[in-house]
Scaffold this motif. Structure first.
Motif, PDB file in Angstrom:
ATOM      1  N   SER A 169      38.509 121.780 -55.467  1.00 15.20           N
ATOM      2  CA  SER A 169      38.332 122.917 -54.558  1.00 15.20           C
ATOM      3  C   SER A 169      38.711 122.472 -53.145  1.00 15.20           C
ATOM      4  CB  SER A 169      36.901 123.442 -54.611  1.00 15.20           C
ATOM      5  OG  SER A 169      36.026 122.512 -54.047  1.00 15.20           O
ATOM      6  N   VAL A 170      39.316 123.390 -52.418  1.00 14.62           N
ATOM      7  CA  VAL A 170      39.833 123.088 -51.073  1.00 14.62           C
ATOM      8  C   VAL A 170      39.536 124.245 -50.126  1.00 14.62           C
ATOM      9  CG1 VAL A 170      41.734 121.639 -51.945  1.00 14.62           C
ATOM     10  CG2 VAL A 170      42.125 124.087 -51.568  1.00 14.62           C
ATOM     11  N   GLY A 171      39.678 123.950 -48.844  1.00  9.83           N
ATOM     12  CA  GLY A 171      39.670 124.988 -47.825  1.00  9.83           C
ATOM     13  C   GLY A 171      41.115 125.316 -47.482  1.00  9.83           C
TER      14      GLY A 171
ATOM     15  N   LEU B  31      31.891 119.233 -43.764  1.00  8.46           N
ATOM     16  CA  LEU B  31      33.142 119.955 -43.556  1.00  8.46           C
ATOM     17  C   LEU B  31      33.689 119.598 -42.169  1.00  8.46           C
ATOM     18  CD1 LEU B  31      31.844 123.189 -45.218  1.00  8.46           C
ATOM     19  CD2 LEU B  31      33.669 121.732 -46.111  1.00  8.46           C
ATOM     20  N   GLU B  32      34.891 120.093 -41.856  1.00 11.02           N
ATOM     21  CA  GLU B  32      35.579 119.659 -40.641  1.00 11.02           C
ATOM     22  C   GLU B  32      35.167 120.492 -39.428  1.00 11.02           C
ATOM     23  OE1 GLU B  32      37.144 120.604 -43.537  1.00 11.02           O
ATOM     24  OE2 GLU B  32      37.072 118.513 -44.208  1.00 11.02           O
TER      25      GLU B  32
ATOM     26  N   VAL C 263      42.807 121.687 -47.253  1.00 10.74           N
ATOM     27  CA  VAL C 263      42.015 120.485 -47.007  1.00 10.74           C
ATOM     28  C   VAL C 263      40.931 120.337 -48.066  1.00 10.74           C
ATOM     29  CG1 VAL C 263      40.607 121.773 -45.310  1.00 10.74           C
ATOM     30  CG2 VAL C 263      40.576 119.271 -45.294  1.00 10.74           C
ATOM     31  N   GLY C 264      40.859 119.133 -48.615  1.00 11.84           N
ATOM     32  CA  GLY C 264      39.839 118.822 -49.613  1.00 11.84           C
ATOM     33  C   GLY C 264      39.381 117.389 -49.418  1.00 11.84           C
ATOM     34  N   MET C 265      38.560 116.893 -50.330  1.00  8.67           N
ATOM     35  CA  MET C 265      37.972 115.571 -50.101  1.00  8.67           C
ATOM     36  C   MET C 265      38.239 114.568 -51.215  1.00  8.67           C
ATOM     37  SD  MET C 265      34.286 116.803 -48.624  1.00  8.67           S
ATOM     38  CE  MET C 265      34.168 118.070 -47.346  1.00  8.67           C
TER      39      MET C 265
ATOM     40  N   ASN D 278      37.417 128.640 -49.562  1.00  9.17           N
ATOM     41  CA  ASN D 278      37.029 129.127 -48.226  1.00  9.17           C
ATOM     42  C   ASN D 278      38.208 128.963 -47.278  1.00  9.17           C
ATOM     43  OD1 ASN D 278      36.094 126.115 -48.556  1.00  9.17           O
ATOM     44  ND2 ASN D 278      36.392 126.388 -46.357  1.00  9.17           N
TER      45      ASN D 278
HETATM   46  N1  HPA Z   1      37.165 121.210 -46.237  1.00 11.99           N
HETATM   47  C1  HPA Z   1      37.170 120.105 -47.019  1.00 11.99           C
HETATM   48  N2  HPA Z   1      36.956 120.144 -48.330  1.00 11.99           N
HETATM   49  C2  HPA Z   1      36.722 121.337 -48.886  1.00 11.99           C
HETATM   50  C3  HPA Z   1      36.695 122.529 -48.125  1.00 11.99           C
HETATM   51  C4  HPA Z   1      36.934 122.452 -46.720  1.00 11.99           C
HETATM   52  O1  HPA Z   1      36.927 123.463 -45.990  1.00 11.99           O
HETATM   53  N3  HPA Z   1      36.425 123.544 -48.993  1.00 11.99           N
HETATM   54  C5  HPA Z   1      36.297 122.971 -50.221  1.00 11.99           C
HETATM   55  N4  HPA Z   1      36.481 121.647 -50.163  1.00 11.99           N
END
Ligand code: HPA
Length: 246
Positions: free
Chosen positions: A84-86, A164-165, A181-183, A207
């Protein structure tokens, strides 16, 4: 055999008929959990939940080296990860699926290589294209077969987390060329390359990144939860189509 690494919210595959689970020991310590073996509509597949089956391991504590080593040791020939990412880029709003083709790495302090001196000569692996194009292509085909629209390509920036950032950090990532962006993409992708495991990622945008869209002032967690639920169901359909295509 295809191996799936499931990210946040994806601790199991819905239609997987589990045949067995195996706790694998590795020279690098314990993987996030037992490797689950099963069949999906008759095709064999193995599965590992990146954050553990109870989702207790944060991104910077995941033993990426043990995870990939365990999958390879158990016979994985290629790896597809779900993450999952933003979304940073305008088109990548919540609910979008993407198959990134590049990576930026902002992580630190993670064990990110199998080469640690000793007797093994260092090999500087080529990482020009961090994702394996043939696996990306099959993921894209699987998405088409499943009737799901996915964004083809994009730069995945990997941050350290677990927080989060800031808005300014996202502005910087955007200037650097990041689309999402993800981790977790790093060191996972690099370790897969060191093990010569073909690897690609299906990114689930849950998101808007900080300071963007409805995250202009803060990231609404209720949206993340809803998006995870809705969008992961679509991600699962793509993974199933990929497994079925063989
Ligand atoms: N930032 C980093 N990692 C994420 C985000 C994010 O906004 N949403 C899901 N993983």
């Amino acid at each position: 055999m295809l191996a799936i690494i499931g990210g946040s919210g994806l601790t199991q595959l819905a239609n997987l008929e589990v045949t067995h689970r195996r706790a694998v020991r590795t020279p690098y310590g314990e993987p996030s959990g037992a490797v689950t073996f099963g069949t999906l509509r008759g095709r064999e597949v193995m599965f590992l939940a990146r954050h553990g089956y109870g989702h207790t391991i944060p991104p910077h504590e995941v033993n990426y080296r043990a995870n990939l080593w365990a999958l390879k040791a158990e016979g994985a020939e290629e790896v597809v990860s779900v993450a999952s990412v933003g979304g940073i880029r305008g088109e990548l709003g919540p609910g979008t699926l993407a198959i990134p083709d590049q990576i930026l790495d902002y992580t630190w302090g993670r064990r990110s290589t199998y080469f640690e001196g000793g007797d093994v000569p260092v090999k500087h692996v080529d990482f020009t294209e961090p994702f394996t194009e043939s696996v990306r292509a099959r993921l894209l085909a699987a998405a088409r077969a499943a009737g799901e629209v996915v964004f083809d390509g994009g730069v995945y920036a990997t941050t350290q987390g677990p927080r989060l950032e800031t808005r300014a950090e996202i502005d910087r990532l955007e200037r650097d060329g990041a689309d999402m962006v993800g981790m977790t993409a790093m060191p996972e992708a690099a370790l897969a390359r060191e093990l010569e495991l073909p690897y690609a990622t299906l990114a689930v945008v849950v998101n808007h990144a900080a300071g963007r869209g409805d995250s202009a002032r803060a990231i609404p967690f209720a949206t993340i939860e809803r998006m995870l639920h809705e969008t992961l169901a679509r991600a699962r359909r793509i993974i199933e189509a990929l497994v079925v295509a063989g």
